[in-house]
Design a protein around this motif. Structure first.
Motif, PDB file in Angstrom:
ATOM      1  N   ARG A  95      12.773 -56.168  83.560  1.00  0.00           N
ATOM      2  CA  ARG A  95      12.330 -56.618  82.304  1.00  0.00           C
ATOM      3  C   ARG A  95      11.088 -55.657  82.066  1.00  0.00           C
ATOM      4  O   ARG A  95      10.548 -55.042  83.134  1.00  0.00           O
ATOM      5  N   LEU A  96      11.000 -55.604  80.534  1.00  0.00           N
ATOM      6  CA  LEU A  96       9.753 -54.364  80.412  1.00  0.00           C
ATOM      7  C   LEU A  96       8.496 -54.906  79.701  1.00  0.00           C
ATOM      8  O   LEU A  96       8.823 -55.605  78.759  1.00  0.00           O
ATOM      9  N   LEU A  97       7.510 -54.570  80.362  1.00  0.00           N
ATOM     10  CA  LEU A  97       6.483 -54.939  79.270  1.00  0.00           C
ATOM     11  C   LEU A  97       5.866 -53.959  78.848  1.00  0.00           C
ATOM     12  O   LEU A  97       5.756 -52.945  79.296  1.00  0.00           O
ATOM     13  N   PHE A  98       5.398 -54.197  77.530  1.00  0.00           N
ATOM     14  CA  PHE A  98       5.299 -53.067  76.398  1.00  0.00           C
ATOM     15  C   PHE A  98       3.869 -52.694  76.275  1.00  0.00           C
ATOM     16  O   PHE A  98       3.124 -53.986  75.877  1.00  0.00           O
ATOM     17  N   ALA A  99       3.528 -51.616  76.159  1.00  0.00           N
ATOM     18  CA  ALA A  99       2.143 -51.331  75.741  1.00  0.00           C
ATOM     19  C   ALA A  99       2.096 -50.156  74.949  1.00  0.00           C
ATOM     20  O   ALA A  99       2.683 -49.193  75.174  1.00  0.00           O
TER      21      ALA A  99
ATOM     22  N   ILE B  65       1.598 -64.611  78.818  1.00  0.00           N
ATOM     23  CA  ILE B  65       2.672 -63.570  77.930  1.00  0.00           C
ATOM     24  C   ILE B  65       3.250 -64.161  76.813  1.00  0.00           C
ATOM     25  O   ILE B  65       3.674 -65.278  76.891  1.00  0.00           O
ATOM     26  N   LEU B  66       3.242 -63.633  75.904  1.00  0.00           N
ATOM     27  CA  LEU B  66       4.110 -63.779  74.429  1.00  0.00           C
ATOM     28  C   LEU B  66       5.355 -62.899  74.630  1.00  0.00           C
ATOM     29  O   LEU B  66       4.971 -61.535  75.192  1.00  0.00           O
ATOM     30  N   SER B  67       6.519 -63.271  74.041  1.00  0.00           N
ATOM     31  CA  SER B  67       7.335 -62.233  73.903  1.00  0.00           C
ATOM     32  C   SER B  67       7.809 -62.110  72.548  1.00  0.00           C
ATOM     33  O   SER B  67       7.669 -62.887  71.705  1.00  0.00           O
ATOM     34  N   LEU B  68       8.093 -60.607  72.215  1.00  0.00           N
ATOM     35  CA  LEU B  68       8.529 -60.189  70.856  1.00  0.00           C
ATOM     36  C   LEU B  68      10.082 -59.835  71.242  1.00  0.00           C
ATOM     37  O   LEU B  68      10.457 -59.038  71.476  1.00  0.00           O
ATOM     38  N   ALA B  82       6.424 -54.502  64.978  1.00  0.00           N
ATOM     39  CA  ALA B  82       6.158 -54.699  66.377  1.00  0.00           C
ATOM     40  C   ALA B  82       4.691 -54.431  66.557  1.00  0.00           C
ATOM     41  O   ALA B  82       3.847 -54.914  67.298  1.00  0.00           O
ATOM     42  N   ARG B  83       4.242 -53.280  65.695  1.00  0.00           N
ATOM     43  CA  ARG B  83       2.834 -52.815  65.775  1.00  0.00           C
ATOM     44  C   ARG B  83       1.838 -53.947  65.453  1.00  0.00           C
ATOM     45  O   ARG B  83       0.790 -54.172  66.239  1.00  0.00           O
ATOM     46  N   GLY B  84       2.415 -54.601  64.359  1.00  0.00           N
ATOM     47  CA  GLY B  84       1.499 -55.724  63.858  1.00  0.00           C
ATOM     48  C   GLY B  84       1.401 -56.793  64.725  1.00  0.00           C
ATOM     49  O   GLY B  84       0.277 -57.074  65.207  1.00  0.00           O
ATOM     50  N   ALA B  85       2.563 -57.098  65.492  1.00  0.00           N
ATOM     51  CA  ALA B  85       2.598 -58.196  66.502  1.00  0.00           C
ATOM     52  C   ALA B  85       1.796 -57.891  67.621  1.00  0.00           C
ATOM     53  O   ALA B  85       1.081 -58.680  68.289  1.00  0.00           O
ATOM     54  N   GLU B  86       1.774 -56.469  67.882  1.00  0.00           N
ATOM     55  CA  GLU B  86       1.102 -56.264  69.255  1.00  0.00           C
ATOM     56  C   GLU B  86      -0.484 -56.203  69.080  1.00  0.00           C
ATOM     57  O   GLU B  86      -1.089 -56.654  69.812  1.00  0.00           O
ATOM     58  N   ASP B  87      -0.914 -55.695  67.902  1.00  0.00           N
ATOM     59  CA  ASP B  87      -2.347 -55.811  67.347  1.00  0.00           C
ATOM     60  C   ASP B  87      -2.853 -57.296  67.569  1.00  0.00           C
ATOM     61  O   ASP B  87      -3.965 -57.459  67.976  1.00  0.00           O
ATOM     62  N   LEU B  96       2.156 -58.699  76.138  1.00  0.00           N
ATOM     63  CA  LEU B  96       3.380 -58.848  75.269  1.00  0.00           C
ATOM     64  C   LEU B  96       4.680 -58.135  75.789  1.00  0.00           C
ATOM     65  O   LEU B  96       4.634 -57.000  76.359  1.00  0.00           O
ATOM     66  N   LEU B  97       5.830 -59.280  75.972  1.00  0.00           N
ATOM     67  CA  LEU B  97       6.793 -58.794  76.841  1.00  0.00           C
ATOM     68  C   LEU B  97       7.913 -58.457  75.601  1.00  0.00           C
ATOM     69  O   LEU B  97       8.090 -59.395  74.596  1.00  0.00           O
TER      70      LEU B  97
END
Lengths: 349, 349
Positions: A95-99, B65-68, B82-87, B96-97
């Motif tokens: 699985r990939l945890l993204f940052a 952990i949340l997943s997108l 994705a950027r908005g979600a990550e922020d 964020l996974l």
DNA sequence: TTAAGCTGTGTTACCGATAACCCAAAAATA
DNA sequence: TATTTTTGGGTTATCGGTAACACAGCTTAA
């Protein structure tokens, strides 16, 4: 009401066996009669069983999660890289945890804490710059397998995948020289990033080999994010002998520069040529415009992830490996032959 | 050799207290004297303690952990989202996974399994299409908080953030009509995706309101990925009365279409106008070209994530909420006024 | 026939953290 | 002074799995 979370104990009870037997069926370990195996499998399906990763990680000391840290998610170079990394990770069952550090050291640090707390099995790390050394050392202290991407960090020994920044820059500048340009400016990233330094070195080498003088006035150091430094551009354009071409250290800088030039009424490439590192995404396919040293971004991610997984699954320790990927000069229409100046024309405006 | 993995027991021993006391210090719960608190804190720093998320999750039943899940990581719409979600996730202290289904139902299913196994606290889910209903239902059965993005899925009741596909399409087609186009083709995504259907509806409405006839020959259904269907384009172009404008259901389709047109020697917008949904990334900033209905991708991610986090942290159950974001017509140079045909010219080739 | 080996499965302990409960000493109150 | 309350902290069980070991029953070789 249906039980929401099913554990191996629920399976065990319904199948009339012990939890350990269920665990053996799940993992295909130990000796299980075909009969029991079938019975357990059936119950698992009926109850829609899904193993609890946290519990499994706790005992196995493996999470099956890898982490990818990129420096700028708005940059197509990194998103393409991410795609390569994701493909390779998925293929190997991780699985990939993204940052996304946003080129920001503090954000990077937060994410490193997160990785350590998650006990990820490995990290694919695109550093913000030399400052990242502390964050990387934290990972290394905890013996987390690590592959660095894109930027070298002095003092860190680890597997690394990078582009040939020096050669790429040299090729790009030589291209500008071959078009007749003599006054070539460079707008660079921050000097505490290895790629910025190497691209500068390539720039210098190209000038020296072409017998052109180095003029420090033509070099500006900024950051790698989108360009907003109008002052820097003003300084270049108001020089006595202003540049006829600009080499931008990356794609987003080039975009900002071209926009700023346009706002000043200067056309690219008519008034000034612009070339840069890294391609800029799908739009380039419809209106091919930017002359670039394109790096194989997808390969960065793919190979980096493969190295990481090898490193994780390797039996014995191996010395750090280094993969250097060449960049590809793509000549499009943002650069063109220098037009002979009509000096007796007196046309200033 | 330094101990690699430090647990609360190591801290407890060195600080001369019980593990429970250490846990209390970490979580700021229970009653601890200022003295002990300091001592424990000091030892924690000395040993460089980092809590084990897996152990914590196991007992707390929360992973933090949340997943997108996005449908296409090569599409700037989704990366911006994705950027908005990550922020938003980072701001609220969640990890964020990240997952990318590549518009592929089977990949999507794998990722859902992964989410369930990880016991993520919530999922932000951009479905591949109507088929996603099974995957979504699996999440719902396990009572995983869920917010859907971009595409509605019949049969699923959940919070959702989407764009106004019908209005956006209508506006875009009306723009083409206002330029004098009467033969407007639509190249659409797959009909089992809600946005494709709604954009088609918008297209029809615009034609009807403009008093133009519907011609099914002008409508092609493909997928939302990069366009390769040259045959479809051939069919359109060889009609007795071929289109003078094409409305593409998304950005990547438009890119592919324009490339294909160029390969056939047709220029955009001189020979044919092209407009589409969704912007196409930073490159558009230097050579503004595509006329688009731009959706606020960053807002999709940001608002979606905020909804998700509210949903997770809400005390009581709330009815599903729906946020519809308008798109923005941006007129650039890929569309232009229809040129009067020189009918007596006989120029067919 | 009997010891030795294999098969298939159960028991127990533990991974690292926390909830629930317990309790001694100090402080406050009667 | 005796009793209650508060403070500060320890013990135990548990989350959901898995490793290590144990062991009954059947098979096989001596």
């Amino acid at each position: 009401m249906i039980k929401l979370v099913i554990t191996i104990y629920d399976i065990a009870e319904k199948a009339g066996v012990s939890a350990m037997t269920v665990s053996r069926v799940i993992n295909n370990t130990g000796r299980i009669s075909e009969d029991t195996r079938k019975r357990v499998r059936k119950v698992m399906e009926e109850l829609n069983y899904i193993p609890n990763s946290a519990a499994r990680s706790l005992v196995s000391q493996k999470t099956n999660i890898l982490s990818l840290l990129i420096a700028d998610i708005t940059n197509p170079f990194y998103t393409t890289l991410a795609r390569g990394a994701e493909d390779a990770a998925k293929k190997a069952g991780y699985r990939l945890l993204f940052a996304n550090s946003d080129e920001n050291y503090a954000k990077e640090k937060d994410y490193v804490d997160m990785m350590l707390s998650t006990r990820v099995d490995g990290v694919l790390f695109a550093p913000t710059g030399d400052l990242s050394v502390d964050n990387l050392n934290r990972l290394l202290q905890h013996q987390i397998p690590l592959v660095i991407l894109d930027r070298e960090v002095p003092g860190i020994e680890a597997d690394i995948v990078l582009g040939d920044s020096k050669e790429g820059a040299k090729t790009l500048v030589e291209h500008l020289v071959s078009l007749g340009h003599r006054r070539i400016a460079m707008i660079n990233g921050s000097p505490d990033v290895s790629t910025a330094r190497l691209r500068y070195t390539g720039y210098r080498e190209a000038l020296v080999l072409s017998g052109l003088p180095m003029d420090d006035e033509l070099v500006v150091h900024l950051g790698f994010r989108v360009f907003h430094e109008d002052a820097a551009l003003d300084a270049l354009l108001t020089l006595k002998d202003p540049p006829t071409a600009i080499f931008a250290a990356n794609n987003l800088l080039a975009v900002g520069i071209i926009q700023s030039l346009r706002e000043r009424g200067l056309q690219v490439p008519e008034d000034i040529s612009v070339a840069c590192f890294d391609d800029i995404g799908p739009a380039e396919m419809i209106n091919p415009f930017l002359t670039v040293a394109a790096q194989p971004a997808y390969q960065f991610g793919l190979l980096g992830m493969q190295l990481l997984i090898e490193r994780i699954e390797a039996e014995a320790a191996q010395p750090p490996r280094k993969i250097m990927l060449p960049s590809d000069l793509i000549i499009r229409s943002s650069t063109r032959e220098l037009q002979r100046k009509e000096t007796n024309d007196g046309a200033e405006g």
